[in-house]
Design an enzyme around this catalytic site. Structure first.
Site, PDB file in Angstrom:
ATOM      1  N   CYS A   2      14.224  18.421  75.135  1.00 30.48           N
ATOM      2  CA  CYS A   2      12.927  18.241  75.806  1.00 30.48           C
ATOM      3  C   CYS A   2      11.772  18.065  74.824  1.00 30.48           C
ATOM      4  O   CYS A   2      11.777  18.638  73.740  1.00 30.48           O
ATOM      5  CB  CYS A   2      12.619  19.457  76.665  1.00 30.48           C
ATOM      6  SG  CYS A   2      13.844  19.794  77.914  1.00 30.48           S
ATOM      7  N   ARG A  27      14.856  12.455  70.332  1.00 32.50           N
ATOM      8  CA  ARG A  27      15.359  13.826  70.487  1.00 32.50           C
ATOM      9  C   ARG A  27      16.468  13.908  71.544  1.00 32.50           C
ATOM     10  O   ARG A  27      17.196  14.894  71.595  1.00 32.50           O
ATOM     11  CB  ARG A  27      14.231  14.761  70.906  1.00 32.50           C
ATOM     12  CG  ARG A  27      13.096  14.816  69.904  1.00 32.50           C
ATOM     13  CD  ARG A  27      11.891  15.506  70.492  1.00 32.50           C
ATOM     14  NE  ARG A  27      12.141  16.915  70.710  1.00 32.50           N
ATOM     15  CZ  ARG A  27      11.950  17.852  69.802  1.00 32.50           C
ATOM     16  NH1 ARG A  27      11.494  17.538  68.621  1.00 32.50           N
ATOM     17  NH2 ARG A  27      12.199  19.119  70.065  1.00 32.50           N
ATOM     18  N   TRP A  74      15.600  17.182  79.031  1.00 32.62           N
ATOM     19  CA  TRP A  74      17.030  17.173  78.736  1.00 32.62           C
ATOM     20  C   TRP A  74      17.613  18.300  79.596  1.00 32.62           C
ATOM     21  O   TRP A  74      17.309  19.466  79.382  1.00 32.62           O
ATOM     22  CB  TRP A  74      17.250  17.443  77.252  1.00 32.62           C
ATOM     23  CG  TRP A  74      18.661  17.282  76.778  1.00 32.62           C
ATOM     24  CD1 TRP A  74      19.286  16.120  76.406  1.00 32.62           C
ATOM     25  CD2 TRP A  74      19.624  18.320  76.569  1.00 32.62           C
ATOM     26  NE1 TRP A  74      20.559  16.382  75.984  1.00 32.62           N
ATOM     27  CE2 TRP A  74      20.798  17.724  76.083  1.00 32.62           C
ATOM     28  CE3 TRP A  74      19.606  19.702  76.761  1.00 32.62           C
ATOM     29  CZ2 TRP A  74      21.947  18.452  75.776  1.00 32.62           C
ATOM     30  CZ3 TRP A  74      20.745  20.437  76.453  1.00 32.62           C
ATOM     31  CH2 TRP A  74      21.901  19.792  75.969  1.00 32.62           C
ATOM     32  N   ASN A  99       9.412  23.488  77.792  1.00 34.80           N
ATOM     33  CA  ASN A  99      10.634  23.380  76.973  1.00 34.80           C
ATOM     34  C   ASN A  99      11.228  24.772  76.843  1.00 34.80           C
ATOM     35  O   ASN A  99      10.479  25.736  76.687  1.00 34.80           O
ATOM     36  CB  ASN A  99      10.310  22.902  75.551  1.00 34.80           C
ATOM     37  CG  ASN A  99       9.944  21.447  75.491  1.00 34.80           C
ATOM     38  OD1 ASN A  99       9.915  20.778  76.510  1.00 34.80           O
ATOM     39  ND2 ASN A  99       9.661  20.969  74.301  1.00 34.80           N
ATOM     40  N   GLY A 100      12.552  24.860  76.836  1.00 31.46           N
ATOM     41  CA  GLY A 100      13.188  26.170  76.648  1.00 31.46           C
ATOM     42  C   GLY A 100      13.938  26.584  77.896  1.00 31.46           C
ATOM     43  O   GLY A 100      14.190  25.771  78.788  1.00 31.46           O
ATOM     44  N   GLU A 482      33.527  16.057  59.987  1.00 30.19           N
ATOM     45  CA  GLU A 482      32.251  15.354  60.150  1.00 30.19           C
ATOM     46  C   GLU A 482      32.507  13.898  60.586  1.00 30.19           C
ATOM     47  O   GLU A 482      31.792  13.367  61.442  1.00 30.19           O
ATOM     48  CB  GLU A 482      31.459  15.418  58.828  1.00 30.19           C
ATOM     49  CG  GLU A 482      30.172  14.637  58.799  1.00 30.19           C
ATOM     50  CD  GLU A 482      29.138  15.031  59.855  1.00 30.19           C
ATOM     51  OE1 GLU A 482      29.286  16.083  60.500  1.00 30.19           O
ATOM     52  OE2 GLU A 482      28.188  14.250  60.055  1.00 30.19           O
ATOM     53  N   LYS A 486      31.137  12.283  64.039  1.00 26.00           N
ATOM     54  CA  LYS A 486      30.333  11.052  64.123  1.00 26.00           C
ATOM     55  C   LYS A 486      30.938  10.109  65.147  1.00 26.00           C
ATOM     56  O   LYS A 486      30.244   9.539  65.966  1.00 26.00           O
ATOM     57  CB  LYS A 486      30.273  10.319  62.773  1.00 26.00           C
ATOM     58  CG  LYS A 486      29.364  10.810  61.696  1.00 26.00           C
ATOM     59  CD  LYS A 486      27.915  10.865  62.000  1.00 26.00           C
ATOM     60  CE  LYS A 486      27.599  12.123  62.714  1.00 26.00           C
ATOM     61  NZ  LYS A 486      26.954  13.185  62.189  1.00 26.00           N
ATOM     62  N   GLU A 489      30.506  11.412  68.741  1.00 28.20           N
ATOM     63  CA  GLU A 489      29.101  11.436  69.168  1.00 28.20           C
ATOM     64  C   GLU A 489      28.611  10.068  69.629  1.00 28.20           C
ATOM     65  O   GLU A 489      27.961   9.965  70.662  1.00 28.20           O
ATOM     66  CB  GLU A 489      28.188  11.865  67.999  1.00 28.20           C
ATOM     67  CG  GLU A 489      28.092  13.351  67.767  1.00 28.20           C
ATOM     68  CD  GLU A 489      27.223  13.690  66.570  1.00 28.20           C
ATOM     69  OE1 GLU A 489      26.478  14.662  66.646  1.00 28.20           O
ATOM     70  OE2 GLU A 489      27.285  12.986  65.530  1.00 28.20           O
ATOM     71  N   HIS A 505      52.445  20.896  62.518  1.00 23.97           N
ATOM     72  CA  HIS A 505      52.410  22.082  63.386  1.00 23.97           C
ATOM     73  C   HIS A 505      51.787  21.759  64.744  1.00 23.97           C
ATOM     74  O   HIS A 505      51.184  22.628  65.371  1.00 23.97           O
ATOM     75  CB  HIS A 505      51.646  23.209  62.692  1.00 23.97           C
ATOM     76  CG  HIS A 505      52.280  23.634  61.407  1.00 23.97           C
ATOM     77  ND1 HIS A 505      53.509  24.250  61.350  1.00 23.97           N
ATOM     78  CD2 HIS A 505      51.883  23.494  60.118  1.00 23.97           C
ATOM     79  CE1 HIS A 505      53.836  24.480  60.096  1.00 23.97           C
ATOM     80  NE2 HIS A 505      52.862  24.026  59.318  1.00 23.97           N
ATOM     81  N   LYS A 603      18.765  15.542  69.645  1.00 29.23           N
ATOM     82  CA  LYS A 603      18.604  15.603  68.190  1.00 29.23           C
ATOM     83  C   LYS A 603      18.356  17.033  67.741  1.00 29.23           C
ATOM     84  O   LYS A 603      18.891  17.496  66.749  1.00 29.23           O
ATOM     85  CB  LYS A 603      17.433  14.709  67.784  1.00 29.23           C
ATOM     86  CG  LYS A 603      17.137  14.682  66.294  1.00 29.23           C
ATOM     87  CD  LYS A 603      18.181  13.872  65.577  1.00 29.23           C
ATOM     88  CE  LYS A 603      18.061  13.929  64.078  1.00 29.23           C
ATOM     89  NZ  LYS A 603      19.344  13.630  63.429  1.00 29.23           N
TER      90      LYS A 603
HETATM   91  C1  G6P Z   1      22.370  18.642  67.322  1.00 27.34           C
HETATM   92  C2  G6P Z   1      22.307  17.305  66.616  1.00 27.34           C
HETATM   93  C3  G6P Z   1      23.246  17.306  65.425  1.00 27.34           C
HETATM   94  C4  G6P Z   1      22.911  18.456  64.492  1.00 27.34           C
HETATM   95  C5  G6P Z   1      22.905  19.799  65.225  1.00 27.34           C
HETATM   96  C6  G6P Z   1      22.288  20.894  64.359  1.00 27.34           C
HETATM   97  O1  G6P Z   1      23.622  18.827  67.890  1.00 27.34           O
HETATM   98  O2  G6P Z   1      22.656  16.266  67.513  1.00 27.34           O
HETATM   99  O3  G6P Z   1      23.124  16.083  64.719  1.00 27.34           O
HETATM  100  O4  G6P Z   1      23.846  18.518  63.452  1.00 27.34           O
HETATM  101  O5  G6P Z   1      22.089  19.715  66.400  1.00 27.34           O
HETATM  102  O6  G6P Z   1      20.945  20.559  64.139  1.00 27.34           O
HETATM  103  P1  G6P Z   1      20.114  21.049  62.906  1.00 27.34           P
HETATM  104  O7  G6P Z   1      18.749  20.440  63.123  1.00 27.34           O
HETATM  105  O8  G6P Z   1      20.063  22.551  62.981  1.00 27.34           O
HETATM  106  O9  G6P Z   1      20.757  20.581  61.667  1.00 27.34           O
END
Ligand code: G6P
Length: 608
Positions: A2, A27, A74, A99-100, A482, A486, A489, A505, A603
């Site tokens: 948000c 975001r 969001w 927000n929150g 990672e 990616k 996502e 396993h 984000k």
């Molecule tokens: C969200 C973002 C990720 C990020 C994670 C942690 O899930 O989409 O890309 O790695 O938050 O965010 P931060 O700002 O704490 O690195």
């Protein structure tokens, strides 16, 4: 996640509020809305989907107003819909954006229903509008009403509220959710993200938890948690000069991938000198504190957690320190035992991730030597609340899928491993080797980015599948994780990562011609073992795509072996990340997904 923007001005604010919403689109959100004070009425427009749809409604209706609030939502409580979009209102008197999460919303909702309030949405936020309306009747001013409401609210919030009977000022409140004021020319703004108002001002006031502020076009007043009027520091940041446009690139993510040579240079610049890392780059007194450290605890989320898992290997091999890594969302709930002389490290691109902040606050009550934050946003809560901090200097990262933030976190964590080793008077020759290698890192990344054509050649084979398996060993296992993150996502392909030795396993059962296997095979003492693991995949008809040191040779069914540029082994995790970012980007492009704002993701995750 948000986003809030609010403005009190001497000019029309509709356009600037919508522009602010556009700036916060990165975001992640599912709906948007605006409430504009028009003296005896309030223009209230909302839209499910993109901010552009809200803008289309604005263009059609052309509301004029000098005071307004706007929001990108969001969904947490209640599905994404126009009815659940903010602003929410109470009896056409009070309009709010929030927000929150309000944790005691069920109890408050029930009591407000008893007081005669009707709920139109499924959100927890709507009750804030009703609470403010209730307390406005008692107090007749929004500041008092906000304090009465705050006394009832449990949870995290940033709120902006307008009152139909006041066309000059609006009130904002902050508790555990970011909120700042912007001091413009003949206007005062409030936002949850400096980027939303960075085009309008370079003077910001970061509100503190418990603060309530009243803003009008000419003035602002801030009160603290005890309702005492306070003066908060004005911070000058020139956000408009920070590159936030896509330039020649199709997506922010693509741009951010290609920015990595410069971003890494910015992370190490001024922090290494001669043969070593410079003293106190984490802040004055950090070198002495590091000399006492006997154990490390890392907490982070998402991509930042993967950076932590890589760094744990470096703390062990370079700084000779044991290190535990926890998901921030789990850490507080396992009753962590804190050994004597333990250092807490938090890693966060945004510095506003609710779970990471909650873990930091929880850890402050424990017996840690101190806390170190690795963070990309100097104005963030994490930066302010950590004892020591190293900014990664990656510049704004707009793509939801983290790229340059990750590799710069790794560079920052390497600086931390070196600083700890230096303070502990350990491994000077190794330190010199790593510092020399760090200097060449931007150039090696530049070389690695040239693999694009080879990646373009394999992308269609992966884009046509629904699953993918990523394999790595040792420090490359978190890099494989990672890579899988990616891919899932931004392309929505189900992807998992395994340490290659674990293949037999369980996951081997999944291998067939529909399961591409992406493996990382740098030159290392375990390279031979990894190649044997990959033979197991090949023997079962799996197609292998291997990113490998030029010395590693193997036959891969119809897949591909892509040779990686050489660099010091300790820095290879950074290098091997790059082709995985390019691969997921190219695959997502082929699948036509919304790369910069993938569905359901945010984000900056500011709720726990
Ligand atoms: C969200 C973002 C990720 C990020 C994670 C942690 O899930 O989409 O890309 O790695 O938050 O965010 P931060 O700002 O704490 O690195």
């Amino acid at each position: 996640m948000c986003g809030i923007i609010a403005a009190a001005s001497t000019r029309n604010v509709g356009k600037l509020l919508v522009q602010g919403l556009h700036k916060m689109e990165y975001r992640g959100y599912d709906s948007a809305g605006i409430a504009l004070h028009q003296n005896d009425s309030i223009a209230h427009l909302r839209a499910l989907g993109k901010v552009q749809l809200l803008e289309d409604k604005m263009v059609a209706e052309k509301p004029k107003s000098k005071l307004g609030i706007a929001h990108t939502r969001w969904a947490t409580h209640g599905e994404p819909s126009e009815i659940n979009a903010h602003p929410h209102q109470s009896k056409n008197n009070v309009y709010i954006v929030h927000n929150g999460i309000i944790e005691n919303y069920i109890e408050l909702r029930e009591s407000l229903i008893k007081d005669g309030y009707e709920f139109l949405s499924q959100t927890d936020s709507e009750l804030i509008a009703h609470l403010l309306d209730l307390y406005l009747k008692q107090s007749n001013n929004m500041i008092d009403a906000m304090y009465l409401a705050k006394a009832k609210l449990e949870g995290a919030y940033a709120i902006a509220a307008i009152d139909i009977n006041d066309n000059e000022s609006l009130v904002v409140a902050r508790n555990k959710s970011p909120l700042l004021l912007g001091l413009g020319t003949d206007e005062i703004l409030a936002a949850s993200d400096p980027l939303a108002i960075g085009q309008l001002t370079n003077e910001f006031i970061f509100l503190e938890d418990g603060d309530v502020a009243e803003i009008s076009a000419e003035a602002y007043t801030i009160f603290d948690a005890n309702k005492k009027q306070v003066t908060r520091e004005i911070t000058k940041i020139d956000i408009s000069s920070q590159a936030t446009s896509k330039g020649e690139y199709k997506h922010y993510m693509e741009k951010e991938i290609y920015e990595q040579p410069q971003a890494i240079l910015n992370t190490i610049d001024g922090r290494i000198g001669g043969d070593d890392v410079l003293d106190n780059i984490f802040g004055l007194g950090s070198a002495e504190l590091f000399a006492q450290v006997e154990r490390i605890q890392i907490v982070a989320c998402g991509t930042s957690l993967h950076a932590g898992r890589v760094a744990a290997n470096w703390f062990s091999s370079i700084s000779e320190l044991p290190c535990q890594v926890d998901y921030a969302s789990e850490y507080r709930y396992r009753n962590p035992h804190v050994d004597k002389n333990s250092l807490l490290i938090t890693i966060s691109q945004s510095g506003e991730t609710a779970d990471t902040l909650a873990a930091l606050r929880y850890a402050k009550e424990k017996d840690y030597l101190g806390s170190v934050g690795i963070c990309n946003v100097p104005t963030s809560s994490l930066a302010r609340e950590s004892d020591f901090v190293l900014f990664t200097n990656a510049g704004p990262e707009i793509g939801v899928a983290s790229t340059k933030a990750f590799t710069t976190q790794l560079a920052g964590l390497m600086l931390l491993a070196l600083s700890l080793a230096k303070s502990r008077e350990l491994n000077p020759i190794l330190r010199k080797r790593v510092v020399t290698a760090l200097r060449t890192l931007p150039e090696v990344i530049h070389e690695t980015l040239k693999l694009k054509d080879q990646i373009l050649a394999i992308a269609p084979a992966i884009a046509s599948k629904d699953n993918a398996l990523f394999l790595g060993r040792g420090v490359f296992y978190p890099i494989a994780k990672e890579g899988a993150l990616k891919l899932k996502e931004i392309s929505y392909i189900h992807a998992e990562a395994y340490p290659a030795g674990e293949l037999k396993h369980g996951p081997l059962a999944l291998i067939d011609e529909n399961m591409p296997v992406i493996a990382l095979a740098p030159e290392s003492e375990i390279a031979e073992k990894l190649v044997s693991n990959l033979e197991e995949v090949k023997a079962r008809g799996g197609t292998l795509y291997v990113f490998a040191d030029p010395s590693v040779t193997m036959d891969v069914n119809n897949g591909a072996v892509i040779s990686m540029p050489k660099c010091d082994f300790l820095l290879t995790p950074i290098i091997y990340t790059i082709p995985l970012q390019l691969l997921s980007y190219e695959v997502a492009l082929l699948r036509g997904t919304d790369i910069d704002q993938p569905r359901n993701l945010a984000k900056s995750v500011t709720v726990e």
